[in-house]
Enzyme design. Structure first.
Site, PDB file in Angstrom:
ATOM      1  N   SER A 290     -12.501  35.155  43.090  1.00 24.79           N
ATOM      2  CA  SER A 290     -12.955  36.081  42.059  1.00 24.79           C
ATOM      3  C   SER A 290     -11.756  36.569  41.264  1.00 24.79           C
ATOM      4  O   SER A 290     -10.625  36.619  41.780  1.00 24.79           O
ATOM      5  CB  SER A 290     -13.657  37.273  42.716  1.00 24.79           C
ATOM      6  OG  SER A 290     -13.909  38.301  41.774  1.00 24.79           O
TER       7      SER A 290
ATOM      8  N   TYR B  13     -14.684  44.231  49.103  1.00 26.85           N
ATOM      9  CA  TYR B  13     -14.828  42.909  48.485  1.00 26.85           C
ATOM     10  C   TYR B  13     -13.504  42.439  47.880  1.00 26.85           C
ATOM     11  O   TYR B  13     -13.082  41.304  48.074  1.00 26.85           O
ATOM     12  CB  TYR B  13     -15.921  42.982  47.417  1.00 26.85           C
ATOM     13  CG  TYR B  13     -16.166  41.700  46.661  1.00 26.85           C
ATOM     14  CD1 TYR B  13     -16.932  40.684  47.220  1.00 26.85           C
ATOM     15  CD2 TYR B  13     -15.634  41.507  45.389  1.00 26.85           C
ATOM     16  CE1 TYR B  13     -17.173  39.509  46.522  1.00 26.85           C
ATOM     17  CE2 TYR B  13     -15.867  40.341  44.683  1.00 26.85           C
ATOM     18  CZ  TYR B  13     -16.634  39.344  45.259  1.00 26.85           C
ATOM     19  OH  TYR B  13     -16.864  38.176  44.571  1.00 26.85           O
TER      20      TYR B  13
END
Length: 335
Positions: A138, A151
């Protein structure tokens, strides 16, 4: 014989879109996720594309379960050619409101889930001296944002583990390739079922991409020699921006990072939470943001065709310089 791909997190979101993408491309697919009903729905779709599909309900946080799934995949379908680690979990909460159990579980799924996948895939691929492992990262692995510390930390850890593994593969002279695909904001169901302590419904930070965009990028990474693939210009901007001015981004995100991830809608008291148990329901690849999401990425087009793109850019630049020289007059040119 078709190539065989394993996709974790294949029951919904990017994982589901990725499984569909590989099935349409003629791969036999092995689908790993926790919810058996959604997995079987994904398997039915794959079989309609004329390929074999094996659904194996698996919690990727459990290393033994991932290893058992890899065994079953090779026993029933054959040697694994590609392993794609997609499964993830996130929490929308400031650090001050997190519990140790929530941090542990989010890390187990998002970080250790990919580590378990890499280890099970590598164990089999190194024996045959071939195969590809695709880790889904990401932009938030490079530039963390508030409210998603678990995360962001897990994605950064995946990047570190992946880089170590790459060097070891080079040292051992293995014909196994590891690549990482870093994603932007994507329209998936996670914004409806992630644990959310903010009182308002969560949203991806625009611009938002449909899950088919990263799915195409993941297959591209599996089939082409790329160390990393960055999907979407927001990913490129976040990664490069953090290299140039991380302190400035700290302050910007302190202001915009909260409102950008939350809508004005109140979160329902009975909102589902998938962190510790799978959420039942007819979820698939898309979330609730279809009306605001892009189905294409110009940046991914240039990445996929970068040789042609840069060649064309070079020719255009050369042509421009030539015409400029003719207009301005070159030294030694006859009047």
């Amino acid at each position: 014989m078709n190539k065989i791909v394993v996709v974790t997190g294949a029951g919904a979101g990017v994982g589901r879109a990725t499984a569909d993408e590989f099935a349409r491309a003629g791969y036999d697919v092995v689908l790993l996720s926790r919810d058996p009903d959604r997995l079987e729905k994904a398997a039915i779709y794959a079989r309609r594309q004329g390929v074999r599909a094996l659904a194996i309900p698996t919690d990727v946080a459990d290393a033994a379960a991932v290893e058992a799934a890899a065994d079953k995949a090779e026993r029933e379908l054959g040697p694994i050619d590609v392993w794609v680690n997609v499964a993830m979990a996130t929490i929308f909460s400031p650090v001050a409101k997190l519990t140790p159990e929530e941090v542990e579980r989010g890390t187990q799924v998002t970080y250790l889930g990919q580590v378990h996948g890499m280890m099970s895939a590598l164990k089999r691929m190194r024996k045959r001296d071939r195969g590809v492992i695709v880790n889904v990262g990401s932009a938030l692995a490079y530039r963390s944002v508030p409210l998603q510390s678990v995360y962001c930390g897990a994605k950064a850890a995946i990047r570190g583990f992946t880089d170590s593994l790459r060097s070891e593969i080079i040292h051992d002279k293995l014909n196994v390739r590891v690549t990482m695909v870093d994603l932007p904001a994507v329209n998936t169901p996670q914004f409806d079922w992630a644990l959310n302590k903010m009182g308002r419904r969560a949203q991806p930070v625009p611009p938002i991409y449909e899950p088919e965009v990263p799915a195409r990028a993941i297959r591209f990474a599996a089939e082409n020699k790329r160390r990393n693939v960055w999907v979407g210009y927001p990913t490129v901007q976040a990664i490069l921006g953090n290299r140039i001015a991380p302190g400035l981004l700290d302050r910007y995100l302190a202001k915009a990072g909260y409102s950008g991830q939350l809508t004005d809608e109140e979160k329902p008291d009975d909102a589902p939470v998938n962190l510790f148990k799978p959420v039942k329901g007819d979820y698939d690849a898309h979330g609730r943001f279809d009306g605001r999401s892009k189905s294409r990425s110009v940046q991914m087009f240039t990445e996929r065709h970068r040789l042609a793109f840069w060649s064309a850019a070079g020719l255009l630049a050369a042509a421009g310089l030539y015409h400029l020289a003719r207009r301005e007059g070159c030294p030694g040119r006859k009047p």
